[in-house]
Scaffold this active site. Sequence first.
Site, PDB file in Angstrom:
ATOM      1  N   SER A  61      19.733  15.417 -20.153  1.00 18.92           N
ATOM      2  CA  SER A  61      20.759  15.844 -21.119  1.00 18.92           C
ATOM      3  C   SER A  61      20.501  17.202 -21.750  1.00 18.92           C
ATOM      4  CB  SER A  61      20.902  14.799 -22.218  1.00 18.92           C
ATOM      5  OG  SER A  61      21.602  13.698 -21.715  1.00 18.92           O
ATOM      6  N   LYS A  64      23.015  19.674 -20.993  1.00 19.60           N
ATOM      7  CA  LYS A  64      24.318  19.700 -21.684  1.00 19.60           C
ATOM      8  C   LYS A  64      24.494  20.985 -22.489  1.00 19.60           C
ATOM      9  CE  LYS A  64      25.076  14.652 -21.984  1.00 19.60           C
ATOM     10  NZ  LYS A  64      24.133  14.051 -21.035  1.00 19.60           N
ATOM     11  N   TYR A 186      28.209  17.049 -12.697  1.00 22.43           N
ATOM     12  CA  TYR A 186      27.454  16.605 -13.877  1.00 22.43           C
ATOM     13  C   TYR A 186      26.091  16.021 -13.476  1.00 22.43           C
ATOM     14  CZ  TYR A 186      26.010  13.436 -17.605  1.00 22.43           C
ATOM     15  OH  TYR A 186      25.259  12.748 -18.538  1.00 22.43           O
ATOM     16  N   TYR A 238      21.420  12.718 -30.288  1.00 26.65           N
ATOM     17  CA  TYR A 238      22.333  11.561 -30.259  1.00 26.65           C
ATOM     18  C   TYR A 238      22.415  10.885 -31.619  1.00 26.65           C
ATOM     19  CZ  TYR A 238      21.574  12.646 -25.469  1.00 26.65           C
ATOM     20  OH  TYR A 238      21.469  13.324 -24.312  1.00 26.65           O
ATOM     21  N   VAL A 256      16.753  12.087 -21.145  1.00 28.98           N
ATOM     22  CA  VAL A 256      16.054  10.843 -20.791  1.00 28.98           C
ATOM     23  C   VAL A 256      14.938  11.046 -19.761  1.00 28.98           C
ATOM     24  CG1 VAL A 256      17.842   9.178 -21.419  1.00 28.98           C
ATOM     25  CG2 VAL A 256      17.865  10.192 -19.137  1.00 28.98           C
TER      26      VAL A 256
HETATM   27  O1  DON Z   1      24.079  10.660 -17.465  1.00 32.38           O
HETATM   28  C1  DON Z   1      23.009  10.196 -17.853  1.00 32.38           C
HETATM   29  O2  DON Z   1      22.922   9.103 -18.376  1.00 32.38           O
HETATM   30  C2  DON Z   1      21.782  11.043 -17.675  1.00 32.38           C
HETATM   31  N1  DON Z   1      21.931  11.902 -16.552  1.00 32.38           N
HETATM   32  C3  DON Z   1      21.526  11.904 -18.887  1.00 32.38           C
HETATM   33  C4  DON Z   1      21.397  11.122 -20.173  1.00 32.38           C
HETATM   34  C5  DON Z   1      20.414  11.675 -21.120  1.00 32.38           C
HETATM   35  O3  DON Z   1      19.542  12.445 -20.814  1.00 32.38           O
HETATM   36  C6  DON Z   1      20.488  11.145 -22.480  1.00 32.38           C
HETATM   37  N2  DON Z   1      19.324  11.549 -23.212  1.00 32.38           N
HETATM   38  N3  DON Z   1      18.660  11.233 -24.035  1.00 32.38           N
END
Ligand code: DON
Length: 309
Positions: A61, A64, A186, A238, A256
């Site tokens: 993320s 993003k 994405y 978040y 993540v």
């Molecule tokens: O789309 C997803 O769920 C992951 N590629 C990215 C989510 C993420 O990194 C949330 N972070 N804390």
Amino acid sequence: MERTLNDAMDYARTFLHTGKVATYIPELAKGDSEQLGACLITTDGEVYRSGDWQQEFTIQSISKTITLIMALQVAGYEKVFSKVGVEPTGDAFNSLVRLETKTAHPLNPMINAGAIATASCCMDVKDPFGEFLELTRRLCRRDTIHLNEAVFQSEKKAGMRNRSMAYLMEDDNILEYDAEDVVDLYFRMCSLSVNAEDLANYALVLAHNGVDPRSGEHLLDDWIVRIVKTLMVTCGMYDASGEFAMKVGIPAKSGVGGGIMGTVERKMGLAVFNPALDPKGNSVGAYRVMEYLSHYLGLHYFSGSNSMI
Ligand code: DON
């Protein structure tokens, strides 16, 4: 500085057992929750590295923020913010709930739904992923940053929630491209392989409003950097963004894969990596290193004259 960073790492290690590696993307389950690495780069170009700073991990993320930068460059302010809002959600990063109950528009670009919408704004160019990769390489100062194919395939296979969001947004005319093509972009954006030093380089550019203080190179427009940093403060962690703002006070973005990137205004870029996550999806070790550094170096944005650097 070096001692403070190493002390921060020792402090953080005592918390690692409380976290768990992400498993909803099967390839991420291979991460080692004991790994901890950090890199900190100051305005004058001093680089401090500690632990597993060379270990590569997927940006997840944290991408993003770069997706938002590219969307603003490609599609402009009006179009981007006609598709995505700027308010924190208080919900989990992968929540679908507000797309139906509040407004069809995702609440901000730092949650999955919002990043899928901003990814769609990047698709007006001929080679969206190629341009995204080039932008990431420039900001991180490393030409060999590449896609982790195994994580990309794993995300693609396990990405049902993200697909659901994309189809809902396609139905509501927020996406201007086919939902499958947008989530493909994405997933690729999330699957770039980086290390702590790469992200610290990028964070330093953000700290200097788009200019690399070492080379003087102008990499990003300052109005774009201002938007990105503001959203990092309000939404970057978040549904823990409020707590992080209070306890740490550094504009930050987590992923993540275990990374957290933080930018200290006009002072430093820093990035920490540890794959053990708390229940909200933020890295336990990275959070604690930042908490310690903020406290002992006076990095909180409201620390005023207490700042030690
Ligand atoms: O789309 C997803 O769920 C992951 N590629 C990215 C989510 C993420 O990194 C949330 N972070 N804390």
